[in-house]
Design an enzyme around this catalytic site. Structure first.
Site, PDB file in Angstrom:
ATOM      1  CG  HIS A 174      -0.681   1.622  -1.826  1.00  0.00           C
ATOM      2  ND1 HIS A 174      -1.681   2.320  -1.192  1.00  0.00           N
ATOM      3  CD2 HIS A 174       0.445   1.876  -1.115  1.00  0.00           C
ATOM      4  CE1 HIS A 174      -1.187   2.961  -0.155  1.00  0.00           C
ATOM      5  NE2 HIS A 174       0.113   2.710  -0.085  1.00  0.00           N
ATOM      6  CD  GLU A 175       3.863   0.193  -1.389  1.00  0.00           C
ATOM      7  OE1 GLU A 175       4.644   1.171  -1.404  1.00  0.00           O
ATOM      8  OE2 GLU A 175       3.152  -0.074  -0.405  1.00  0.00           O
ATOM      9  CG  HIS A 178       4.339  11.744  -4.416  1.00  0.00           C
ATOM     10  ND1 HIS A 178       3.904  11.729  -3.115  1.00  0.00           N
ATOM     11  CD2 HIS A 178       4.391  13.055  -4.760  1.00  0.00           C
ATOM     12  CE1 HIS A 178       3.697  12.965  -2.694  1.00  0.00           C
ATOM     13  NE2 HIS A 178       3.993  13.791  -3.680  1.00  0.00           N
ATOM     14  CG  HIS A 194       3.894   5.408  -1.958  1.00  0.00           C
ATOM     15  ND1 HIS A 194       3.511   6.571  -1.333  1.00  0.00           N
ATOM     16  CD2 HIS A 194       3.373   4.393  -1.217  1.00  0.00           C
ATOM     17  CE1 HIS A 194       2.793   6.281  -0.252  1.00  0.00           C
ATOM     18  NE2 HIS A 194       2.688   4.970  -0.167  1.00  0.00           N
TER      19      HIS A 194
END
Length: 671
Positions: free
Chosen positions: A461-462, A468, A465
């Site tokens: 998940h991190e 991105h 990020h």
């Protein structure tokens, strides 16, 4: 001795020279940086040139370079490696920074220039990104109170300053409660605990300088303790301490702080002409209105609650077979759910965990990024802010893309949770700069460090990020990377979680810590089959938190926020054996700052999109389909906030999604 925070960095990749920075540098550096930024803003506001995009909006984009440099270092160490000196600095800096930015937003000459450029926008021949940056600049000033006059303007500045102080107090109180509490374990208290939990408890005891193993309030330790300890009395003690964070009375109690924050937010919204803070906050998000948020949450709540109630009955029956009469309690759920998982899916967390080595899961996250986007990762030997940190250079086709820093282990100086931040965001103006991105987690240390399946999901998940940020390709920093709508920002992170569940990824990287053997196929099949196990519980604890957050902000602030929390939970029929994922006194997403206030729903709003977005890869026949990967980078990962979020998703998928994919992905869709 010169202050390294105030000079250009000649280090590799212009990384912060952490080995040359001491805590005494921060206060004078901030004062100098604030003065420089004030002078830059004043020069823009008082320019005798007619306002245009270059001398006003672009000039604002270029201002504050020194301030950004100072704050990027300070907030990195304040969150991930705090100490009393840094906590004192944070308390001092918060009102200073709030006053500084409030002064900018109330600068009438500056606002007049931006407003003039906005009024002339159709005649300026701006690029699409420039139009977007102009719109966001103008809207941001209006929403921060730039158009207010007189007493309203002064009151707005007071509110901002007070909110900054309260948010810092809330964060530090929570950190203090998490840092200071621990429960010593005698050797007999560890009966029934798997080796990895015992090892984590011993490591925690060493870190606390305790005489033996302890349970702390770090999620990476307390959750497995609640899963495996057969001692109901110890589970109850640990759970109640965990649930009481921020509500223990005394100096670290957050209830009055949260109540004042809600009152001030409502006053702030009304000064700007909004009926409620939720109306103000959601206006710029994809959801737009409180009703749209509530509709989504309640569409998920009903099937989730039904599933959780059915699961609760099964767990109650198991508990009574063990000889414990009475209702299932919150400190019982994880213990009996783990036992049930072993029975129904033949999955034992203790047997599973050796296959999820931290280093192998890092490799897996990198490998997926290589296959999807052509990225390569090479370790760097550079000074960082803590010995636990690791760094990699990220390249593509031999060209430098970014620096990625991983800070993975729990420690008393680190706030709880997991997060991604950019010490430097990608931009091409006023000069080209490549990103420096940090993932911070709170995994238990070990030799080797082993993760739960949920931990591995957090890591992916991190890193979503981080991608991105690292793949951003825009001109202006204000729309770079994760500078997007709050209910869109979780799309890349939650979407990337799906690649952990790709069978080929697990087959290659889920290898046993002792033998190096790949996870057996039958175990891998059981892991994937159990992907939605206990999803009723997980969904209920999350949605309840999101609904309480919305209720706090959608209307007048409550006089008694804990009574309001209880009222909301009663109205929705909260199961007795499940608590909110984040009760109000520890709800840092909502009260440590404005980021997720009236916005905790964002994870679920993004999940509607991530389930649908991964389906695009499945429809293409491969989780690594090159055309879909290219489209994901082109339309979502590289564009930051340079276009409207709904337009970006539609460009990628051809349409906006419905809630059905989310319910299916969580195993909650009607048969």
């Amino acid at each position: 001795m010169t202050n390294a925070l105030l000079h250009d960095w000649t280090t590799p990749f212009q990384l912060a020279p952490f080995d040359q920075i001491v805590d005494d540098d921060f206060a004078p550096a901030l004062d100098t940086a604030l003065a420089r930024h004030t002078a830059e803003i004043e020069a823009i506001a008082t320019s005798d040139q007619a306002p245009d995009f270059a001398n006003t909006v672009a000039a604002l984009e270029a201002a504050g370079e020194t301030l950004n440099q100072v704050l990027s270092v300070f907030f990195t160490v304040a969150g991930a490696d705090s100490n009393p000196a840094r906590e004192a600095l944070q308390r001092d800096f918060s009102p200073k920074l709030a006053a500084h930015f409030a002064e900018i937003s109330s600068n009438k000459a500056l606002f007049a220039r931006v407003a003039a450029v906005w009024a002339a926008r159709d005649d300026l021949d701006l690029t699409d990104e420039e139009q977007r940056v102009l719109m966001l600049s103008h809207r941001g000033l209006v929403r921060s109170g730039a158009a207010l006059e007189g007493a309203d303007d002064a009151r707005m500045q007071q509110i901002k300053g007070r909110l900054a102080v309260l948010g810092t107090q809330f964060t530090q109180n929570l950190l203090a409660d998490e840092r200071d509490w621990f429960m010593p374990l005698a050797e007999g208290d560890m009966q029934g605990l798997p080796d990895f939990v015992v090892a984590a408890a011993r490591a925690a005891g060493a870190e606390k300088n305790a005489d033996g193993p302890v349970v702390t309030l770090s999620r990476s330790l307390i959750v497995p303790f609640l899963q495996f300890s057969p001692r109901r009395d110890l589970r109850e003690t640990a759970f109640k301490a965990w649930a009481a964070r921020g509500a223990n009375g005394g100096e670290t109690d957050n209830r009055a702080i949260a109540g004042e924050i809600l009152q001030l937010r409502q006053e702030r919204a009304q000064l700007l002409g909004y009926a409620s803070f939720a109306d103000y906050k959601l206006e710029t998000e994809m959801a737009k209105t409180p009703d749209a948020v509530r509709d989504l949450l309640m569409a998920v709540w009903a099937p989730a609650r039904a599933q959780a109630e059915a699961d609760a009955q099964i767990l109650t029956d198991m508990m009574q077979v063990d000889g414990t009469n009475g209702p299932l309690a919150p400190w019982d759920w994880r213990y009996y759910s783990e036992k049930r998982r072993v029975v129904e899916h033949d999955l034992d967390e203790a047997a599973l965990k050796p296959y999820f080595q931290l280093d192998r899961m890092i490799e897996a996250s990198f490998s997926c990024a290589t296959r999807l986007f052509g990225l390569s990762f090479a370790p760097l030997d550079v000074p960082l802010y803590h010995p636990d940190c690791r760094a990699w250079e990220v390249t593509r086709n031999g060209e430098h893309v970014a620096v990625f820093i991983g800070d993975y282990f729990a420690r008393g100086s680190k706030r709880s949770g997991a997060w991604c931040s950019a010490m430097r965001a990608q931009a091409k103006f006023p000069r080209t700069q490549t990103p420096v991105v940090i993932n911070v987690c709170n995994f238990a240390k070990g030799d080797p460090a082993l993760l739960s399946y949920d931990d591995a999901r957090t890591l992916f998940h991190e890193f979503g990020h981080a991608l991105h940020q690292m793949l951003s390709n825009v001109t202006y920093e204000s729309v770079s990377g994760t500078s997007v709508a709050r209910d869109f920002v979780e799309l890349p992170s939650q979407l990337y979680e799906h690649w952990l569940d790709v069978p080929k990824v697990l087959a290659e990287f889920a290898t046993h810590a002792d033998t190096g053997a790949a996870m057996p196929q039958d175990m891998l099949d059981r892991v994937l089959a159990a992907a939605t196990y206990d999803m009723g519980f997980q969904t209920v604890e999350y949605v309840a938190s999101a609904l309480v957050d919305l209720a706090f902000h959608d209307g007048p602030a409550p006089d008694d926020l804990m009574a309001r929390q209880a009222e909301v939970l009663h109205q929705i029929g909260m199961p007795d054996a499940i608590t909110m994922r984040h009760a109000t006194p520890q709800f840092a997403h909502v009260f440590a700052g404005d980021g997720y206030s009236s916005g905790y729903y964002s994870y679920m709003w993004s999940e509607v999109m991530d389930a649908d977005a991964f389906a695009a890869f499945e429809e293409a026949g491969s989780a690594f389909d090159p055309e879909r990967a290219a489209a994901l980078e082109t339309h979502i990962l590289s564009t930051g906030g340079s276009r409207d979020a709904a337009d970006l998703y539609t460009a990628f998928r051809g349409r906006l999604p419905g809630v059905e994919a989310l319910l299916k992905g969580r195993g909650l869709a009607a048969e």
